[in-house]
Write a protein that holds these residues in place. Structure first.
Motif, PDB file in Angstrom:
ATOM      1  N   VAL A   1       0.839  -1.208   0.000  1.00  0.00           N
ATOM      2  CA  VAL A   1       0.000   0.000   0.000  1.00  0.00           C
ATOM      3  C   VAL A   1       0.865   1.246   0.000  1.00  0.00           C
ATOM      4  CG1 VAL A   1      -1.625   1.343   1.393  1.00  0.00           C
ATOM      5  CG2 VAL A   1      -1.990  -1.101   1.069  1.00  0.00           C
ATOM      6  N   PHE A   2       1.915   1.272   0.812  1.00  0.00           N
ATOM      7  CA  PHE A   2       2.783   2.451   0.850  1.00  0.00           C
ATOM      8  C   PHE A   2       3.530   2.657  -0.456  1.00  0.00           C
ATOM      9  CE2 PHE A   2       3.077   2.860   5.684  1.00  0.00           C
ATOM     10  CZ  PHE A   2       2.146   3.876   5.675  1.00  0.00           C
ATOM     11  N   TRP A   3       3.991   1.597  -1.088  1.00  0.00           N
ATOM     12  CA  TRP A   3       4.627   1.741  -2.400  1.00  0.00           C
ATOM     13  C   TRP A   3       3.645   2.350  -3.395  1.00  0.00           C
ATOM     14  CZ3 TRP A   3       9.364   1.919  -4.070  1.00  0.00           C
ATOM     15  CH2 TRP A   3      10.381   1.297  -3.346  1.00  0.00           C
ATOM     16  N   PHE A   4       2.439   1.794  -3.434  1.00  0.00           N
ATOM     17  CA  PHE A   4       1.434   2.281  -4.379  1.00  0.00           C
ATOM     18  C   PHE A   4       1.077   3.741  -4.109  1.00  0.00           C
ATOM     19  CE2 PHE A   4      -3.077   3.035  -5.325  1.00  0.00           C
ATOM     20  CZ  PHE A   4      -3.045   2.884  -6.696  1.00  0.00           C
ATOM     21  N   LEU A   5       0.773   4.073  -2.859  1.00  0.00           N
ATOM     22  CA  LEU A   5       0.360   5.437  -2.537  1.00  0.00           C
ATOM     23  C   LEU A   5       1.488   6.445  -2.726  1.00  0.00           C
ATOM     24  CD1 LEU A   5      -1.906   4.835   0.576  1.00  0.00           C
ATOM     25  CD2 LEU A   5      -2.598   5.345  -1.774  1.00  0.00           C
ATOM     26  N   THR A   6       2.708   6.042  -2.456  1.00  0.00           N
ATOM     27  CA  THR A   6       3.837   6.946  -2.662  1.00  0.00           C
ATOM     28  C   THR A   6       4.042   7.223  -4.146  1.00  0.00           C
ATOM     29  OG1 THR A   6       4.895   6.144  -0.646  1.00  0.00           O
ATOM     30  CG2 THR A   6       6.292   7.288  -2.237  1.00  0.00           C
ATOM     31  N   ILE A   7       3.951   6.193  -4.964  1.00  0.00           N
ATOM     32  CA  ILE A   7       4.090   6.386  -6.417  1.00  0.00           C
ATOM     33  C   ILE A   7       2.967   7.263  -6.952  1.00  0.00           C
ATOM     34  CG2 ILE A   7       3.980   5.178  -8.640  1.00  0.00           C
ATOM     35  CD1 ILE A   7       5.517   2.859  -7.208  1.00  0.00           C
ATOM     36  N   VAL A   8       1.739   7.020  -6.505  1.00  0.00           N
ATOM     37  CA  VAL A   8       0.600   7.853  -6.934  1.00  0.00           C
ATOM     38  C   VAL A   8       0.805   9.297  -6.494  1.00  0.00           C
ATOM     39  CG1 VAL A   8      -1.868   8.254  -6.592  1.00  0.00           C
ATOM     40  CG2 VAL A   8      -1.044   5.961  -7.083  1.00  0.00           C
ATOM     41  N   SER A   9       1.261   9.494  -5.265  1.00  0.00           N
ATOM     42  CA  SER A   9       1.500  10.849  -4.758  1.00  0.00           C
ATOM     43  C   SER A   9       2.553  11.572  -5.577  1.00  0.00           C
ATOM     44  CB  SER A   9       1.928  10.792  -3.288  1.00  0.00           C
ATOM     45  OG  SER A   9       2.256  12.080  -2.813  1.00  0.00           O
ATOM     46  N   ILE A  10       3.637  10.886  -5.884  1.00  0.00           N
ATOM     47  CA  ILE A  10       4.689  11.508  -6.694  1.00  0.00           C
ATOM     48  C   ILE A  10       4.158  11.874  -8.073  1.00  0.00           C
ATOM     49  CG2 ILE A  10       6.892  11.056  -7.864  1.00  0.00           C
ATOM     50  CD1 ILE A  10       7.635   9.369  -5.361  1.00  0.00           C
ATOM     51  N   LEU A  11       3.458  10.948  -8.709  1.00  0.00           N
ATOM     52  CA  LEU A  11       2.939  11.211 -10.062  1.00  0.00           C
ATOM     53  C   LEU A  11       1.928  12.352 -10.072  1.00  0.00           C
ATOM     54  CD1 LEU A  11       2.561   7.576 -11.438  1.00  0.00           C
ATOM     55  CD2 LEU A  11       4.329   9.274 -12.003  1.00  0.00           C
ATOM     56  N   LEU A  12       1.019  12.374  -9.094  1.00  0.00           N
ATOM     57  CA  LEU A  12       0.023  13.441  -9.052  1.00  0.00           C
ATOM     58  C   LEU A  12       0.654  14.793  -8.739  1.00  0.00           C
ATOM     59  CD1 LEU A  12      -3.013  11.804  -7.223  1.00  0.00           C
ATOM     60  CD2 LEU A  12      -2.859  12.481  -9.625  1.00  0.00           C
ATOM     61  N   ASN A  13       1.648  14.807  -7.870  1.00  0.00           N
ATOM     62  CA  ASN A  13       2.255  16.078  -7.491  1.00  0.00           C
ATOM     63  C   ASN A  13       3.163  16.646  -8.570  1.00  0.00           C
ATOM     64  OD1 ASN A  13       1.511  17.100  -4.750  1.00  0.00           O
ATOM     65  ND2 ASN A  13       1.933  14.981  -4.240  1.00  0.00           N
ATOM     66  N   ILE A  14       3.784  15.797  -9.374  1.00  0.00           N
ATOM     67  CA  ILE A  14       4.648  16.333 -10.434  1.00  0.00           C
ATOM     68  C   ILE A  14       3.922  16.442 -11.778  1.00  0.00           C
ATOM     69  CG2 ILE A  14       6.752  15.540  -9.308  1.00  0.00           C
ATOM     70  CD1 ILE A  14       6.927  13.330 -11.428  1.00  0.00           C
ATOM     71  N   ALA A  15       2.697  15.982 -11.841  1.00  0.00           N
ATOM     72  CA  ALA A  15       1.928  16.076 -13.091  1.00  0.00           C
ATOM     73  C   ALA A  15       1.842  17.504 -13.618  1.00  0.00           C
ATOM     74  CB  ALA A  15       0.540  15.477 -12.907  1.00  0.00           C
TER      75      ALA A  15
END
Length: 94
Positions: A70-84
């Protein structure tokens, strides 16, 4: 504590995306979103370290495998959404 930090990270990420869409400076919100994501992971790690100190191996074996994914998934999603917005801005400027 990690739940509060996680909610703040989610809110900061949505503020980041909203500010980009509105044409305002989004970089502070982006930094806050990524920072609170990191703080969430650190807070949860600290929480889990208490179980290690208490030698509660059953709790650790139940929680760690699922939380790691869950942390891997949420961290990757957070990075992608924040740098989008950065990528969208570059595409728009070309």
């Amino acid at each position: 504590m990690w739940i509060i930090l996680g909610v703040i990270a989610i809110v900061a990420t949505f503020i980041n995306l909203y500010m980009y869409k509105a044409g305002k400076d989004y970089k502070l919100a982006m930094a806050m979103g990524l920072s609170f994501t990191a703080l969430t992971i650190c807070a949860d790690y600290s929480y889990l370290s208490r179980w290690v100190k208490a030698e509660d191996w059953a709790a650790l074996s139940d929680v760690i495998p699922g939380m790691a994914r869950v942390f891997w998934f949420l961290t990757i999603v957070s990075i992608l959404l924040n740098i989008a917005p950065i990528f969208l801005e570059r595409i728009h400027n070309k």
